[in-house]
Structure formats: C-alpha cells, structure tokens
Design a protein around this motif. Sequence first.
Motif, PDB file in Angstrom:
ATOM      1  N   ALA A 197       8.066   4.731  -9.996  1.00 28.85           N
ATOM      2  CA  ALA A 197       7.680   5.800 -11.142  1.00 28.85           C
ATOM      3  C   ALA A 197       8.192   6.504 -12.128  1.00 28.85           C
ATOM      4  N   GLY A 198       9.758   6.225 -12.143  1.00 29.04           N
ATOM      5  CA  GLY A 198      10.608   6.763 -13.150  1.00 29.04           C
ATOM      6  C   GLY A 198      10.918   5.430 -14.010  1.00 29.04           C
ATOM      7  N   MET A 199      10.554   4.395 -13.249  1.00 30.30           N
ATOM      8  CA  MET A 199      10.653   2.790 -14.353  1.00 30.30           C
ATOM      9  C   MET A 199       9.279   3.429 -15.550  1.00 30.30           C
ATOM     10  N   LEU A 200       8.039   3.893 -14.964  1.00 33.62           N
ATOM     11  CA  LEU A 200       7.159   3.980 -16.038  1.00 33.62           C
ATOM     12  C   LEU A 200       6.932   5.022 -16.787  1.00 33.62           C
ATOM     13  N   GLN A 201       8.054   6.229 -16.153  1.00 33.90           N
ATOM     14  CA  GLN A 201       8.259   6.898 -16.931  1.00 33.90           C
ATOM     15  C   GLN A 201       8.921   6.390 -18.175  1.00 33.90           C
ATOM     16  N   LEU A 202       9.660   5.771 -17.785  1.00 30.83           N
ATOM     17  CA  LEU A 202      10.938   4.601 -18.607  1.00 30.83           C
ATOM     18  C   LEU A 202       9.726   3.817 -19.923  1.00 30.83           C
ATOM     19  N   VAL A 203       9.333   3.779 -19.743  1.00 31.97           N
ATOM     20  CA  VAL A 203       8.372   2.367 -20.257  1.00 31.97           C
ATOM     21  C   VAL A 203       7.191   3.552 -21.444  1.00 31.97           C
TER      22      VAL A 203
ATOM     23  N   GLN B  83      16.622  11.900  -9.627  1.00 27.92           N
ATOM     24  CA  GLN B  83      16.019  13.947  -9.493  1.00 27.92           C
ATOM     25  C   GLN B  83      15.135  14.313  -8.754  1.00 27.92           C
ATOM     26  N   SER B  84      14.259  13.396  -8.528  1.00 22.73           N
ATOM     27  CA  SER B  84      12.817  13.202  -7.487  1.00 22.73           C
ATOM     28  C   SER B  84      12.664  13.086  -6.086  1.00 22.73           C
ATOM     29  N   ILE B  85      14.458  12.051  -5.591  1.00 22.37           N
ATOM     30  CA  ILE B  85      14.412  11.430  -4.619  1.00 22.37           C
ATOM     31  C   ILE B  85      15.205  12.598  -3.804  1.00 22.37           C
ATOM     32  N   VAL B  86      16.402  13.459  -4.941  1.00 21.25           N
ATOM     33  CA  VAL B  86      16.834  13.841  -4.195  1.00 21.25           C
ATOM     34  C   VAL B  86      16.127  15.671  -3.779  1.00 21.25           C
ATOM     35  N   LYS B  87      15.318  15.736  -5.177  1.00 15.35           N
ATOM     36  CA  LYS B  87      13.878  17.394  -4.453  1.00 15.35           C
ATOM     37  C   LYS B  87      13.412  16.991  -3.046  1.00 15.35           C
ATOM     38  N   ASP B  88      13.054  16.029  -2.532  1.00 12.27           N
ATOM     39  CA  ASP B  88      12.169  14.977  -2.089  1.00 12.27           C
ATOM     40  C   ASP B  88      13.279  15.481  -0.575  1.00 12.27           C
TER      41      ASP B  88
ATOM     42  N   THR C  82       4.012  14.282  -9.483  1.00 16.48           N
ATOM     43  CA  THR C  82       4.381  15.641  -9.383  1.00 16.48           C
ATOM     44  C   THR C  82       4.959  15.269 -11.014  1.00 16.48           C
ATOM     45  N   THR C  83       5.543  14.229 -10.940  1.00 20.45           N
ATOM     46  CA  THR C  83       5.934  14.247 -12.593  1.00 20.45           C
ATOM     47  C   THR C  83       5.126  14.693 -13.896  1.00 20.45           C
ATOM     48  N   LEU C  84       4.240  14.114 -13.638  1.00 22.38           N
ATOM     49  CA  LEU C  84       2.871  14.958 -15.169  1.00 22.38           C
ATOM     50  C   LEU C  84       3.190  16.828 -14.569  1.00 22.38           C
ATOM     51  N   ARG C  85       3.376  16.971 -13.926  1.00 23.19           N
ATOM     52  CA  ARG C  85       3.072  18.806 -13.293  1.00 23.19           C
ATOM     53  C   ARG C  85       4.120  19.235 -13.574  1.00 23.19           C
TER      54      ARG C  85
ATOM     55  N   LYS D  13       1.082  -1.081   0.085  1.00 28.13           N
ATOM     56  CA  LYS D  13      -0.059  -0.044   0.084  1.00 28.13           C
ATOM     57  C   LYS D  13       1.093   0.697   0.001  1.00 28.13           C
ATOM     58  N   ASP D  14       2.212   1.424   0.940  1.00 26.75           N
ATOM     59  CA  ASP D  14       2.726   2.390   0.736  1.00 26.75           C
ATOM     60  C   ASP D  14       3.621   2.897  -0.477  1.00 26.75           C
ATOM     61  N   THR D  15       3.900   1.549  -0.871  1.00 25.96           N
ATOM     62  CA  THR D  15       4.414   1.544  -2.049  1.00 25.96           C
ATOM     63  C   THR D  15       3.765   2.539  -3.214  1.00 25.96           C
ATOM     64  N   TRP D  16       3.080   1.784  -3.167  1.00 22.69           N
ATOM     65  CA  TRP D  16       1.565   1.958  -4.364  1.00 22.69           C
ATOM     66  C   TRP D  16       1.335   3.911  -4.399  1.00 22.69           C
ATOM     67  N   LEU D  17       1.028   4.498  -2.825  1.00 22.11           N
ATOM     68  CA  LEU D  17       0.838   5.889  -2.490  1.00 22.11           C
ATOM     69  C   LEU D  17       1.657   6.620  -2.977  1.00 22.11           C
ATOM     70  N   MET D  18       3.302   5.868  -2.712  1.00 23.63           N
ATOM     71  CA  MET D  18       4.713   6.744  -3.046  1.00 23.63           C
ATOM     72  C   MET D  18       4.407   7.040  -4.301  1.00 23.63           C
ATOM     73  N   THR D  19       3.770   5.804  -5.416  1.00 23.02           N
ATOM     74  CA  THR D  19       4.646   5.326  -6.909  1.00 23.02           C
ATOM     75  C   THR D  19       3.339   6.400  -7.110  1.00 23.02           C
ATOM     76  N   VAL D  20       1.979   6.621  -7.547  1.00 26.41           N
ATOM     77  CA  VAL D  20       1.712   7.707  -6.946  1.00 26.41           C
ATOM     78  C   VAL D  20       1.297   9.107  -6.494  1.00 26.41           C
ATOM     79  N   ARG D  21       1.951   9.701  -6.307  1.00 23.37           N
ATOM     80  CA  ARG D  21       2.600  10.373  -5.504  1.00 23.37           C
ATOM     81  C   ARG D  21       3.455  10.889  -6.548  1.00 23.37           C
ATOM     82  N   ASN D  22       4.082  10.155  -6.994  1.00 24.71           N
ATOM     83  CA  ASN D  22       6.106  10.097  -7.981  1.00 24.71           C
ATOM     84  C   ASN D  22       4.765  10.983  -9.119  1.00 24.71           C
ATOM     85  N   ILE D  23       4.141   9.628  -9.421  1.00 22.16           N
ATOM     86  CA  ILE D  23       3.720  10.239 -10.594  1.00 22.16           C
ATOM     87  C   ILE D  23       2.942  11.929 -11.105  1.00 22.16           C
TER      88      ILE D  23
END
Lengths: 259, 322
Positions: free
Chosen positions: A112-118, A81-86, A19-22, A7-17
Amino acid sequence: MGNNLWKDTWLMTVRNIKTTLRNPFSFIPNLIISAFFLLVYEGGLSGISQLPTFEGANYLAFILPVSIVSAAIGGAGGAGQSIVKDIENGFFSRLLLTPASRLAIVLGPIIAGMLQLVVQTLLIIGIAFLLGLEVVTGFGGILFVLLIAVGWGLAFAGYSAGVALRTGNAQAAQAGTFIFFPLIFLSTTFVPYDLIEAQWLKIAATINPTTYIFESMRTALIDGWVFWDLMQGVFAILIVCTITITFAAVSAKKAVSRG
Amino acid sequence: MNGKIVVEHLTKTFKKGNVQAVKDVSFEVEEGEFFAFLGPNGAGKSTTVQILTTLINATSGKAEVAGHDVIREPEKVRRYIGVALQETGVDPDLTGREMIELQANIFGFRKEEGKKRAQELLEIVQLTEAAERRIGNYSGGMRRRLDLALTLVNEPKILFLDEPTTGLDPSNRMAIWEELRRLNEEVGTTIFLTTQYLEEADSLAHRISIINDGEIVATGTPKELKAQIGNDLITLTLKDENQQAEAVEYLRGQMADVDVISRHNKVLIYVEEGTKQLLEVVRLFDQEGYEIEDIQLSSPTLDDIFLKITSEKKEGVRADGE
C-alpha cells in the motif's frame, strides 16, 4: 479455508489503502512539501543553471528528482506508520490470531505504501510538466524515473517497516524518519557535485546513496540514455534494498514469533 | 478436531526480569464446558490464554486446543478458536461492518458469504445501527460487543475471552453474559474465560480454577469450591480491635477443626454447621471477655473462598520462610 498468501496480501493491501485514504493528513503534508520543493527551488534557484557547469540543463529537470525522492520517501514511510498504528492499537495482534499468512500481514502495508508512492510521484511529475518540464528520453525516461522512485521507496519502506516492527512505537518510528533530512540534503541536492563548496559535504554526498539516485534520474531527464550513468541508481537501490529488506524481514520474524 | 482444551505442566518464564508467570499449570476443559480462570491482576491468567491461543510459546509443558498442539500446529488451532484478548484491538478507521467482513474474508469466507456473516453477527451483538460508523467513534461497550462479534466470525469451537467485561457498566456486562450463556448452551461452544470478578465466574462457569501467582490453587464447580471450605461462614467484628489477634489465636486453640482467618477488622470463621457453631463462638468469646460488636452468618461467596485460599497460601509461605 484461509492461508492463501495472495488472497491475504490482497485483503491486507486493500484495507491499508482504505485507511490511508480515510486519513488524508497522513499523505497530504508530504505531498505539499514535495511540490513545495519543486516550486520554491525552481522559482528561487533556477538562475544558477546559467552557470557553465550545468551545461545548459534546465533547472526544473535538475531539481525534479529531489522532489520525487522526497515524495517517495514520504510514501514509503507510510508503510512503517501504518504498521506502528496496527501494533499500538492491537490490530496486529488480532491478525496474528487468525490463520492469515504472516507474510501478508507485513506485506500489505508495504505494498500500500508503494502504491501511495507511485501516485505521489506521478502527481509531482505532473506538476513538473505543468511548469514546463521537458524530458530528453521522453515517456521511457519518465518510466525509468518512476521505477527508480519505486526502488528507492522500497529501500526506505524496508527501513521504516523494520523500525516499526522492532519498536512498535510511534515516537521511535517518527524519529526514524529524521534520516530523511541527511538523505535528501547531504547530497547533490541543489547543485552538481563539482559546484559543492565544502569538502565535508562532498564526502557526505559521495557516501550518501541518494546522490546516485538523483544522478541516475537526472541522466534520464537531462542527458539521455547513458547506460552506466543510469545504472548507478539501480546499483544503489540493489545494495540498500538488500540491507533494509533484510532488516525488515528479521524484524518481522521477531514481531510475529511467539518468543 | 474437538472442542477440548488439555493443558499439562505448562510453564512460562519471561526472560525479561526472569519472571515465572505460569508455574506448572495443568487442567482440562471438556467440549461444551464453560470454564473460568479466576485470579487477581498479574496472576498469570493472560499469559496462559496467550499461550493457548498461539500468541506466545510456552517455556515448557504441553497444551492441546481443539485437538491440536498449540506449539507445533498453531495454524490449525487458529482456525477453530475465537479470541478476544486485552491485547487485541481493531482498526479504528474501518467501520464495524468492514471490520467483520475483513475478519470473515481472512477466515476464508467468499465476498458474499462474508457480507452475510457480518450482517448476522451485527444483529446478534446489536450493532446494526452503528455498522456503517467508524470504530474509532464507538463507545467502550460497543467496542466490546464488536470484539465478541469478531471472535465469532469463524464459528469457533472454543472461545477464549480474557476479561471480557472489565471496565464495562452493568448493562453492557449483562448483555455480554447473556450472549456467552446463549453460545454455550445453544451452540455448544466451549468457553474459556478469565476474570477478576468472582460473581462473573460464579454466575457463568460450570467449573472454575483459581489461579494465583502463576499456580492453580483450587479447581471445582462453584458449589464444590464453596463446599471445600465449609458450608457456612461466620463473620464477626470485635468491639476492641486490639484484641483481634489474641482472640483469633484463642479461637483456633478452642475449635481445632474450623478455619479462622483474620482480615482487616473482621474475623472470618468457616464452619460446617452454622447455627450451632455460631452459638459456640459467642459462648467462647463471652467466657474470655471478648466483646462482639457485630456477628453474621452467611454462605460463603466466591469472594470469601478466594480470600481464604490466597491467605492460606500466604501464611504457608510465611511459615516456610521462618
């Protein structure tokens, strides 16, 4: 309450996606550069595929892996990049103060980075098809190329996340991405190995694991299902992933530890 | 699980530079108490809070928060506390509402519950109008209010706030104070607050520990701390500043049972019976020919207490060294 890895991984991934889209500028430049490689090299260099060494291969299929690897590395670099930002804006510390799984905190941006890659890789392959790409192995070959891209992206994500966690500093993480250039260009980037002139570049290309990624993708795109030629990329991924993921894990452990 | 904090002989030494940031600190905070850690920059306040909130480990000593050991059971501690540190931030690309909902979901609220909780908290900290805006566009005061909302998501038993009002304008500061008082009085939340502002500790806390250079130098209710150093304070300025050191020595010789401190161009005298001793001081100075430019009698503020305790300490150190 809490402490559920999935559940936590899901929450973190969704949030990263989210912020990437934004922040479209976090991925658009890389996507443009990758597409640019494809268009420019195909437009400018495709004539050299007339050379006998190419054995009649289509230059578009030859140069496509360069564009894909560029997109993959860019997408995977987004994780760091997003880890550094956090870390820089203190969100990382806030997460550490919650019962959230420590693993999920680090996995979220990587996934999230891997999904962006795909997505980026699929877009690049789409552009290549628009330019007239033909793939001997068909759909299965495209899938294989995508898997190699994901694997190689993961290896690079491990590296970029590791640097990010270790330094917590945007400049350092940015500097870390400069490895991109030797990785992409000190290889069989533009011509097959036999056509490389300089001896030093030949040596560099032999050492550079990206060479095996390029060659294994090219096998799928141009030559067909030649098992051992395909496997060289898989081996390169396994070896490099082992190193970079270990590096990321050690760095992550340090970053979430309480010293 | 309870709302208590028990700290025994806590020490933290940073390997880097071998700095001892916290030195053998012990104290207890009762359930429902409003407790303040008061001290200047670099006193060890933040380090103590970071240990108590499980962010860093202590070098030695023991600390229990909400009935759990912070070193051995950090996961359990994290469930019951709300924390706003100087180090904690937010994701500027999320909206205020998304940020609170995410925090709620991490703490195990289901989707609908999380939405409900976010709405409640946004109302409490008066951010409903800004809820759909990205946090990156919030003002400093709004950020701090959002911070407070985030710390309350899990209905914490104990709230840790590291300098929650530093850098805020008076109206935002008052709003935070009011909310903290309400939480403490109506909800019964234990509050551990660090501050550099003496008036903040004085006006909010039931009990205060003064920390300086990694050590607790005094603990008590604001009233006790004031009483500890005498009921009244005489502040005077001499016409001729050059006489000040000599005059202070003279006064110390004459009035053995009061504390006399020299600070800049002022002489501070802590006394039991203000009016009577004020006259005595005037008489003594008059006798010796020290002309007084200005003299005032007041109840000491925490500021005065702080100055007295830290300067006593400094003088003690100097005396030891000599």
